[in-house]
Design a protein around this motif. Structure first.
Motif, PDB file in Angstrom:
ATOM      1  N   SER A   1     -16.583 -14.920  -2.217  1.00 52.59           N
ATOM      2  CA  SER A   1     -17.858 -15.346  -2.451  1.00 52.59           C
ATOM      3  C   SER A   1     -19.037 -14.437  -2.249  1.00 52.59           C
ATOM      4  N   ASP A   2     -18.804 -13.684  -0.878  1.00 58.50           N
ATOM      5  CA  ASP A   2     -19.851 -13.016  -0.389  1.00 58.50           C
ATOM      6  C   ASP A   2     -19.594 -11.527  -0.448  1.00 58.50           C
TER       7      ASP A   2
ATOM      8  N   THR B   1     -14.898 -13.965   6.358  1.00 62.88           N
ATOM      9  CA  THR B   1     -16.207 -13.850   5.716  1.00 62.88           C
ATOM     10  C   THR B   1     -16.890 -12.462   6.347  1.00 62.88           C
TER      11      THR B   1
ATOM     12  N   GLU C   1     -11.145 -10.612  -3.076  1.00 64.65           N
ATOM     13  CA  GLU C   1     -12.513 -10.757  -3.442  1.00 64.65           C
ATOM     14  C   GLU C   1     -12.855 -12.235  -2.906  1.00 64.65           C
TER      15      GLU C   1
END
Length: 533
Positions: A393-394, A362, A391
């Motif tokens: 989510s963050d 992340t 890619e």
């Protein structure tokens, strides 16, 4: 008892601790689980506990301090029963007697574990019902704790003989990943379905068997091989390499931090070396995203790994990445050292940040990892490519052409720093290679400081390039243009954010080039770890 009731009981085990024990008992019968009868299951539980008791303690008949290998072997369960002081008593380690690292107990609690396991074994052999209610004990079910249940005093939790037997098997079985960490036997248990656990255990058993003799042989290292441990101290028994990890290619340093990710890497590396790729692919795919529990007698934690990390393991690259980051990086305080300062808090923090980044993949974890300044071995390039070009989510993905162009610019800056440092250090200087590394590191830090303080990407790029230009090492390569353009136009126009530009630049400035022989230290891994110190 009807067979369907027994099968339901098998499939309804939820807790990962007894569930692993059940799988360790039945994995050789995984192709006929639905056909097992109650007596079959009882026999499998008995056999699994007996196998575990046969791998409770190990000893060596060799003497230390003679410069000869010391080979360890299991102490038979019959001898442990006849000589209970071999199970637990003072001074066993001084006599070359150790618990196997797979036994989830301590030297001070070994008797309780052994005696209670023996009692459960007798209950199974006597024909006592598998559904019989009994009190669980931490001696063989360390994840349990006493409960109040509205009473004045706490009492142990109740369960069945079946679940207690499965917990005993988990505590004893040699077919689970284990290491001796912070003077505690510590194991890794994946939380999978029964069929998947059977596949994992079968693969792990096969993998561990390929180098089992080597893992049980403790000897003073040769002058050309300092990976395993310090030379033996006179009249002192050394734990064998199994205590670093009971499987080949286990992390030989800081298993507390790198154990779980090292296990995934070891599976992938072993599969490539022994042509077991389809089998390992299936197991690693099962492990992706599932909890892995790290359990000792008095602690429990869990980690998860994304498919990005398991993919690196499947490709056979994760083990090398972990080893390179652990052994060949040098933090600022270690530039003068031939090996990492293992006990230094900053080194331990770097290992923690590295493990967390590999685990989570992340943006916050990457920021923490990047905050620890060090040069990255060339073999880690693929790790950063996977991070930037996938890619999440963050963060948005970055196009390959931009990442590759950032690599060109970063490597150019790295070479600028090296050649400037090389020219600045006198050829007559003692330890010239080491002094060149120190001077280069200072230049890289200067570049990073400029990048961090710049108000925007345009200022960052122009100021860093200007700083490099003063060192007189030519112009920026044309191949860096896609990165320069993307950084300056920003995400609104199809480019990248200021933070992405800064991260790319910093990573690739730090990355050592495999093609450039700048005489930087190429230390072989784990040279000075003493299990007994």
């Amino acid at each position: 008892m009807e067979n369907n009731g027994m099968i339901a009981r098998m499939l309804n085990i939820v807790h990962p601790y007894p569930k692993y024990g059940l799988a360790a008992a039945v994995y050789h019968q995984s192709n006929r689980l639905n056909d097992l009868q109650d007596d079959d299951l009882r026999l499998l539980l008995i056999e699994a506990i007996e196998r575990g008791l046969e791998h409770f303690r190990m000893k060596t008949d060799d003497m230390p301090g003679l410069g000869q290998p010391m080979t360890y072997h299991p102490i038979k369960a019959t001898q442990l029963t006849d000589e209970p002081k071999l199970v637990q008593s003072a001074g066993l380690a001084a006599r070359g007697v150790f618990l196997f690292p797979t036994i989830v107990t301590t030297d001070g609690d070994a008797k309780g574990t052994y005696d209670n396991a023996s009692t459960i074994l007798k209950d199974l052999k006597s024909g006592r019902g598998l559904d019989t209610a009994i009190d669980l004990s931490r001696s063989y079910a360390p994840t349990t704790a006493k409960i109040n249940n509205g009473k004045r005093s706490q009492s142990p939790p109740r369960s069945t003989l079946f679940e207690a037997a499965c917990s005993v098997i988990t505590t004893l079985t040699p077919v689970k990943p284990a290491a001796w960490i912070n003077q505690r036997n510590t194991v890794i248990l994946p939380d999978l379905e029964i069929e998947q656990l059977c596949g994992f255990i079968e693969l792990f058993e096969k993998m561990a068997a390929t180098e089992n003799i080597e893992l049980l042989a403790s000897s003073a290292p040769k002058s050309t091989d300092t990976r395993r441990a310090k030379p033996e101290k006179k009249s002192e028994f050394q734990r064998p390499p199994m205590f670093h990890g009971n499987y080949p290619y286990a992390p030989q340093r800081d298993a507390a931090t790198f154990g779980p990710v090292g296990l995934l890497g070891a599976i992938g590396y072993w599969a490539h070396r022994y042509n077991q790729l389809p089998w390992a692919d299936k197991v690693l795919s099962d492990l992706a995203g599932r909890p892995l529990y790290i359990i000792s007698y008095d602690s429990i934690s869990q980690v998860h790994f994304s498919h990005h990390v398991t993919d690196l393991a499947r490709e056979g690259k994760l083990s090398e990445i972990v080893n390179k980051l652990a052994y060949e990086t040098r933090l600022g305080e270690e530039i003068d050292e031939d090996r990492p300062l293992w006990s230094d808090p900053k080194r331990q923090l770097f290992h923690l940040a590295t493990s967390r980044f590999l685990q989570l993949f992340t943006l916050p974890a990457f920021r923490d990892f990047l905050a620890m300044r060090t040069a990255y071995p060339a073999e880690t390039q693929i790790l950063f490519e996977r991070y930037f070009m996938n890619e999440a989510s963050d963060r948005p993905l970055i196009d390959r052409s931009i990442v590759e162009a950032a690599g060109v610019l970063g490597q150019w800056l790295n070479r600028v720093a090296y050649f400037a440092a090389y020219a600045d250090v006198s050829e007559k200087k003692a330890d010239r290679d080491k002094e060149v590394r120190k001077a280069k590191a200072k230049i890289i830090v200067t570049f990073e400081s400029v990048a961090m303080s710049a108000r925007d990407p345009l200022a960052m790029i122009s100021q860093v390039i200007s700083q490099a230009g003063r060192l007189g090492q030519g112009d920026v390569p044309d191949e860096a243009k896609p990165f320069l353009d993307a950084a300056m136009i920003g995400p609104a126009n199809g480019g990248i954010t200021a933070e992405q530009a800064r991260h790319l630049l910093m990573v690739y400035m730090r990355l050592r080039s495999s093609a450039t022989k700048d005489k930087e230290s190429d230390i072989s891994p784990a040279s000075d770890y003493d299990l007994n110190g």
